[in-house]
Design a protein around this motif. Sequence first.
Motif, PDB file in Angstrom:
ATOM      1  N   ASN A  39       7.566   8.191 -48.550  1.00 49.57           N
ATOM      2  CA  ASN A  39       7.127   7.907 -49.917  1.00 49.57           C
ATOM      3  C   ASN A  39       7.558   6.522 -50.383  1.00 49.57           C
ATOM      4  N   GLN A  40       8.314   5.824 -49.540  1.00 45.66           N
ATOM      5  CA  GLN A  40       8.689   4.444 -49.860  1.00 45.66           C
ATOM      6  C   GLN A  40       7.684   3.438 -49.303  1.00 45.66           C
ATOM      7  N   LEU A  41       6.743   3.896 -48.489  1.00 45.86           N
ATOM      8  CA  LEU A  41       5.821   2.981 -47.834  1.00 45.86           C
ATOM      9  C   LEU A  41       4.890   2.312 -48.830  1.00 45.86           C
ATOM     10  N   GLU A  42       4.651   1.031 -48.618  1.00 40.55           N
ATOM     11  CA  GLU A  42       3.671   0.311 -49.402  1.00 40.55           C
ATOM     12  C   GLU A  42       2.295   0.461 -48.750  1.00 40.55           C
ATOM     13  N   PRO A  43       1.214   0.315 -49.511  1.00 43.10           N
ATOM     14  CA  PRO A  43      -0.126   0.408 -48.926  1.00 43.10           C
ATOM     15  C   PRO A  43      -0.302  -0.639 -47.828  1.00 43.10           C
ATOM     16  N   ALA A  44      -0.903  -0.232 -46.737  1.00 47.63           N
ATOM     17  CA  ALA A  44      -1.117  -1.154 -45.623  1.00 47.63           C
ATOM     18  C   ALA A  44      -2.371  -1.982 -45.856  1.00 47.63           C
ATOM     19  N   THR A  45      -2.272  -3.281 -45.609  1.00 48.67           N
ATOM     20  CA  THR A  45      -3.420  -4.176 -45.802  1.00 48.67           C
ATOM     21  C   THR A  45      -3.808  -4.915 -44.529  1.00 48.67           C
ATOM     22  N   LEU A  46      -2.979  -4.836 -43.499  1.00 48.20           N
ATOM     23  CA  LEU A  46      -3.243  -5.527 -42.237  1.00 48.20           C
ATOM     24  C   LEU A  46      -3.189  -4.523 -41.087  1.00 48.20           C
ATOM     25  N   PRO A  47      -3.848  -4.831 -39.969  1.00 48.05           N
ATOM     26  CA  PRO A  47      -3.715  -3.963 -38.798  1.00 48.05           C
ATOM     27  C   PRO A  47      -2.264  -3.906 -38.330  1.00 48.05           C
ATOM     28  N   GLU A  48      -1.859  -2.743 -37.827  1.00 48.98           N
ATOM     29  CA  GLU A  48      -0.473  -2.528 -37.435  1.00 48.98           C
ATOM     30  C   GLU A  48      -0.371  -2.070 -35.983  1.00 48.98           C
ATOM     31  N   VAL A  49       0.695  -2.497 -35.336  1.00 52.14           N
ATOM     32  CA  VAL A  49       1.071  -2.010 -34.015  1.00 52.14           C
ATOM     33  C   VAL A  49       2.528  -1.573 -34.103  1.00 52.14           C
ATOM     34  N   ALA A  50       2.808  -0.352 -33.695  1.00 49.38           N
ATOM     35  CA  ALA A  50       4.168   0.177 -33.766  1.00 49.38           C
ATOM     36  C   ALA A  50       4.843   0.095 -32.402  1.00 49.38           C
ATOM     37  N   PHE A  51       6.159  -0.067 -32.422  1.00 52.85           N
ATOM     38  CA  PHE A  51       6.965  -0.116 -31.207  1.00 52.85           C
ATOM     39  C   PHE A  51       7.941   1.062 -31.240  1.00 52.85           C
ATOM     40  N   ALA A  52       7.850   1.904 -30.223  1.00 50.24           N
ATOM     41  CA  ALA A  52       8.714   3.078 -30.130  1.00 50.24           C
ATOM     42  C   ALA A  52       9.446   3.061 -28.798  1.00 50.24           C
ATOM     43  N   GLY A  53      10.617   3.661 -28.771  1.00 51.45           N
ATOM     44  CA  GLY A  53      11.362   3.725 -27.523  1.00 51.45           C
ATOM     45  C   GLY A  53      12.718   4.368 -27.731  1.00 51.45           C
ATOM     46  N   ARG A  54      13.324   4.774 -26.632  1.00 55.32           N
ATOM     47  CA  ARG A  54      14.650   5.355 -26.702  1.00 55.32           C
ATOM     48  C   ARG A  54      15.648   4.296 -27.168  1.00 55.32           C
ATOM     49  N   SER A  55      16.747   4.764 -27.736  1.00 55.14           N
ATOM     50  CA  SER A  55      17.817   3.848 -28.115  1.00 55.14           C
ATOM     51  C   SER A  55      18.253   3.056 -26.885  1.00 55.14           C
ATOM     52  N   ASN A  56      18.461   1.771 -27.061  1.00 59.21           N
ATOM     53  CA  ASN A  56      18.889   0.861 -25.985  1.00 59.21           C
ATOM     54  C   ASN A  56      17.793   0.498 -24.995  1.00 59.21           C
ATOM     55  N   VAL A  57      16.519   0.768 -25.328  1.00 64.36           N
ATOM     56  CA  VAL A  57      15.435   0.418 -24.409  1.00 64.36           C
ATOM     57  C   VAL A  57      15.116  -1.075 -24.453  1.00 64.36           C
ATOM     58  N   GLY A  58      15.570  -1.765 -25.498  1.00 65.61           N
ATOM     59  CA  GLY A  58      15.295  -3.199 -25.633  1.00 65.61           C
ATOM     60  C   GLY A  58      14.178  -3.515 -26.597  1.00 65.61           C
ATOM     61  N   LYS A  59      13.979  -2.648 -27.600  1.00 68.46           N
ATOM     62  CA  LYS A  59      12.916  -2.849 -28.577  1.00 68.46           C
ATOM     63  C   LYS A  59      13.093  -4.134 -29.378  1.00 68.46           C
ATOM     64  N   SER A  60      14.280  -4.324 -29.917  1.00 72.19           N
ATOM     65  CA  SER A  60      14.540  -5.522 -30.719  1.00 72.19           C
ATOM     66  C   SER A  60      14.378  -6.786 -29.882  1.00 72.19           C
ATOM     67  N   SER A  61      14.864  -6.757 -28.665  1.00 72.16           N
ATOM     68  CA  SER A  61      14.753  -7.922 -27.785  1.00 72.16           C
ATOM     69  C   SER A  61      13.300  -8.255 -27.493  1.00 72.16           C
ATOM     70  N   LEU A  62      12.470  -7.227 -27.293  1.00 69.82           N
ATOM     71  CA  LEU A  62      11.055  -7.464 -27.005  1.00 69.82           C
ATOM     72  C   LEU A  62      10.343  -8.046 -28.221  1.00 69.82           C
ATOM     73  N   ILE A  63      10.600  -7.483 -29.401  1.00 70.02           N
ATOM     74  CA  ILE A  63       9.975  -8.017 -30.615  1.00 70.02           C
ATOM     75  C   ILE A  63      10.387  -9.464 -30.843  1.00 70.02           C
ATOM     76  N   ASN A  64      11.654  -9.767 -30.621  1.00 69.01           N
ATOM     77  CA  ASN A  64      12.136 -11.136 -30.781  1.00 69.01           C
ATOM     78  C   ASN A  64      11.479 -12.070 -29.762  1.00 69.01           C
ATOM     79  N   ALA A  65      11.317 -11.598 -28.529  1.00 66.44           N
ATOM     80  CA  ALA A  65      10.688 -12.424 -27.498  1.00 66.44           C
ATOM     81  C   ALA A  65       9.218 -12.677 -27.815  1.00 66.44           C
ATOM     82  N   LEU A  66       8.521 -11.664 -28.277  1.00 68.81           N
ATOM     83  CA  LEU A  66       7.106 -11.821 -28.621  1.00 68.81           C
ATOM     84  C   LEU A  66       6.913 -12.826 -29.752  1.00 68.81           C
ATOM     85  N   THR A  67       7.788 -12.767 -30.744  1.00 67.97           N
ATOM     86  CA  THR A  67       7.636 -13.625 -31.919  1.00 67.97           C
ATOM     87  C   THR A  67       8.340 -14.970 -31.773  1.00 67.97           C
ATOM     88  N   GLY A  68       9.157 -15.104 -30.728  1.00 73.00           N
ATOM     89  CA  GLY A  68       9.889 -16.352 -30.536  1.00 73.00           C
ATOM     90  C   GLY A  68      10.984 -16.566 -31.554  1.00 73.00           C
TER      91      GLY A  68
END
Length: 220
Positions: A39-68
């Motif tokens: 119920n805290q979500l704001e209305p979405a206005t852009l296309p979205e891609v979600a990243f899911a994974g087990r803890s310690n899978v390297g999600k944050s590192s991958l997002i940082n690498a993709l975005t530089g």
Amino acid sequence: MGELLPPSVDDAEYQRLVEAGRVLFAQETKFFFGAQRLNQLEPATLPEVAFAGRSNVGKSSLINALTGRKMLARASSEPGRTKQLNFFNIGEKLVFVDMPGYGYAKASKDVKSDWQKMMFAFLRGRPTLLRVMLLLDARIELKQSDHNIMDLLDRAAVTFQIVLTKADQLSAAQLDKKQKEISEVMKTRTAAYPFIRVTSSQKNIGIEELRADLVRLIQD
């Protein structure tokens, strides 16, 4: 390390997508919202891609690498601690949704159940969500929690693509075996996109290619 071209993409089109990915991820990228409850979500206005994974899978590192951006997404100092959906705007063209890590062994059954309920509700109720990138550690065998999230994605009817992380830590033979194993699992999953992307954030393997996958997704 795996095939570069997704289904139905020839070399010329692939090179165009790589360049478009470079341009997109050179744009301003910023964290703009975090939600611990739906119920805290704001209305979405852009296309979205979600990243899911087990803890310690390297999600944050991958997002940082993709975005530089080295510190855009931050891993928690305690695995399994992050409990919110984090939203990142990519050049006003695409939004990354960083989902809370799952499968943390010390999490209580109530916490795990709440996580599944929240994620299922988000997945089913987000019409702008184009795909979930399901990250799997290439070094580790599939866990029951991985199968559980695939069940969740199948039930939610949300397409998911497998992204193997930390692939630089395997030999070519080990990686080939891993891809074949995952491919067999994907055949049993109704929501699985039939293409595995192999990555390593540390060695920058597959980052350019994954950017191209994401550009193709929002241009289709």
